[in-house]
Design an enzyme around this catalytic site. Structure first.
Site, PDB file in Angstrom:
ATOM      1  N   ASP A 162       0.878  -1.182   0.000  1.00 41.40           N
ATOM      2  CA  ASP A 162       0.000   0.000   0.000  1.00 41.40           C
ATOM      3  C   ASP A 162       0.907   1.221   0.000  1.00 41.40           C
ATOM      4  OD1 ASP A 162      -1.830   2.004   0.476  1.00 41.40           O
ATOM      5  OD2 ASP A 162      -2.315   1.373   2.510  1.00 41.40           O
ATOM      6  N   GLU A 192      -0.771  10.562   1.054  1.00 37.72           N
ATOM      7  CA  GLU A 192      -2.113   9.972   0.980  1.00 37.72           C
ATOM      8  C   GLU A 192      -2.551   9.460   2.340  1.00 37.72           C
ATOM      9  OE1 GLU A 192      -5.152   6.710   0.374  1.00 37.72           O
ATOM     10  OE2 GLU A 192      -3.226   6.665   1.397  1.00 37.72           O
ATOM     11  N   ASP A 215      -4.870   1.782  -6.137  1.00 35.65           N
ATOM     12  CA  ASP A 215      -4.452   1.576  -4.743  1.00 35.65           C
ATOM     13  C   ASP A 215      -4.758   0.126  -4.361  1.00 35.65           C
ATOM     14  OD1 ASP A 215      -3.683   2.060  -2.054  1.00 35.65           O
ATOM     15  OD2 ASP A 215      -4.512   4.079  -2.134  1.00 35.65           O
ATOM     16  N   HIS A 301      -1.730  -2.248   6.051  1.00 35.54           N
ATOM     17  CA  HIS A 301      -1.131  -1.381   7.080  1.00 35.54           C
ATOM     18  C   HIS A 301      -0.325  -2.149   8.122  1.00 35.54           C
ATOM     19  CE1 HIS A 301      -3.566   2.544   6.245  1.00 35.54           C
ATOM     20  NE2 HIS A 301      -3.056   1.995   5.160  1.00 35.54           N
TER      21      HIS A 301
END
Ligand code: CO
Ligand code: ZN
Length: 328
Positions: A162, A192, A215, A301
C-alpha cells in the site's frame, strides 16, 4: 515486474518524506515521459501525451511511519503514528530511520492487551543514554517498518505494498502502453496516508476530465475476517464506494466494459472503511468524474501486506485497456 515491486516496497518513504521512492520512479520513467515534473508538495507528475480527454491517474508513494516525539534519559524513543497503524502490529516489530538507524519496539508492562496503546510503546535503538540516542535520531524523525519483500511464488509479502504496488502498476502501464487514446497524467502522490493531501493539489493543477486512483483494498478471504466480497487471486477490483468516494457511474461502467471486452477477471468492491486519492481528485474544482482500480491486499497497514501477483498483472492489463479506449 516482481523486481520493481520489491525495489519500490523496500524503499524508505513515510508521508512527507517520499524522496527515495520518487527518485526510483523518476529513474524508470525518464525515457518514457513526454514531460516530468515535481510540484511544490513533492508529487511527481508524468505527462504522456495523447489526443483525447485529460485523465489523471494517481498512486501514492508514501507509506505509514512512526515519528519520534520524545527521547528519554535512558535513550528510549517515544513516538506518534503517521497514518493508520494499530499498536498491536508493532509488538516486537523492527523499524528503520532514513539514516539507517534501526531499532525494535518494546512495550511497558501491561496487565491486558486491552491496555495496549501507543503511549505504552517505545523504540529501542540500542542506546544507553539520551545523548547517544540523540546522535542518531532527532525529534520529528520518522521510522518505517524494516521488512524485506518476500516472493512466495504466486503471492508477495512486503511492507508498503500500500501503495507501492499501485506505483508499480502505473510504471508498468507507462512502459507497455503504445498508443494512448487519451491525454495521460500519471501522478505519484505524496501524503495519501495522512489525508489524501498530494492528490488534492495535483488534481487542482492538472484539471483532469477524469480521475482514476490505483491503490490496494481489503479482502474478506481470511479466517473470520470481516464480510467483504473481495478475495486474492480473483482479479483487480473496480471500486463502487468507499469512505471518501462514490465512484462515478460512467467511470465505473467504462472500467467494467473494458474488463469484460478484454476478458480480464475483475471484482466489484465496496470498502466500508478507508479511502484513496480519488476521494480528493473527484472533489477538485467543479468536480471530476472518478473511479478506482484496486489490487486486493491482505493485512493492509501491517509490516506484511500480501498481494497476488496475477491480480497485479491483470491490473496492468485492465488499466492499459481503459487508457487505450477513447473517452467521451
Ligand atoms: Co494505506
Ligand atoms: Zn493506499
Amino acid at each position: 515486474m516482481k523486481e520493481l515491486i520489491k525495489e519500490l516496497s523496500e524503499a524508505y518513504g513515510p508521508s512527507g518524506r517520499e524522496e527515495a521512492v520518487r527518485k526510483i520512479i523518476q529513474g524508470k520513467l525518464k525515457p518514457l515521459a513526454d514531460n516530468m515534473e515535481v510540484d511544490s508538495l513533492g508529487n511527481l507528475i508524468v505527462h504522456k501525451k495523447g489526443p483525447g480527454k485529460r485523465i489523471m491517474l494517481a498512486a501514492h508513494m508514501d507509506e505509514l511511519g512512526l515519528m519520534v516525539t520524545f527521547i528519554d534519559k535512558n535513550g528510549f524513543l517515544r513516538f506518534s503514528n503517521v497514518g493508520g497503524i494499530s499498536p498491536h502490529v508493532l509488538l516486537g516489530e523492527r523499524v528503520v530511520f532514513n539514516n539507517g538507524t534501526a531499532g525494535t519496539i518494546g512495550c511497558e508492562k501491561i496487565d491486558s492487551m486491552k491496555d495496549l496503546n501507543f503511549k505504552k510503546l517505545y523504540i529501542d535503538i540500542g542506546a544507553s543514554q539520551k545523548k547517544e540516542a540523540e546522535d542518531k535520531v532527532r525529534i520529528g524523525d520518522t521510522a518505517v517498518y524494516q521488512r524485506n519483500c518476500l516472493d512466495l511464488g504466486g503471492r508477495i509479502i512486503s511492507k508498503a505494498l500500500d501503495d507501492r504496488v499501485g506505483c508499480a502498476v502505473l510504471i508498468q502501464v507507462l512502459q507497455e502502453i503504445e498508443s494512448p487514446a487519451n491525454d495521460l497524467f500519471f501522478v505519484f502522490t505524496v501524503q495519501e496516508e495522512v489525508g489524501v493531501r498530494g492528490a488534492r493539489t495535483s488534481a487542482y493543477r492538472i484539471k483532469p476530465d477524469y480521475g482514476l486512483a490505483v491503490d490496494v483494498t481489503r479482502t474478506g478471504d481470511t479466517p473470520e475476517s470481516e464480510t467483504m466480497s473481495v478475495a486474492l487471486g480473483k482479479g483487480p477490483t473496480i471500486k463502487v464506494k468507499d469512505t471518501l468516494i462514490i465512484s462515478h457511474p460512467r467511470v465505473k461502467k467504462l472500467m467494467v466494459d473494458a474488463a469484460e471486452k478484454a476478458g480480464i477477471p475483475y471484482q466489484l468492491e465496496v470498502l466500508e472503511r478507508g479511502g484513496t486519492d480519488s476521494g480528493a481528485i473527484h472533489l477538485s474544482r467543479g468536480g471530476v468524474p472518478s473511479g478506482v482500480m484496486s489490487i486486493p491486499c491482505r493485512y493492509i497497514h501491517t509490516p506484511s501486506e500480501m498481494v497476488d501477483y496475477q491480480d497485479v498483472i491483470h491490473g496492468v492489463g485492465l488499466l492499459k485497456n481503459i487508457l487505450e479506449t477513447p473517452l467521451e
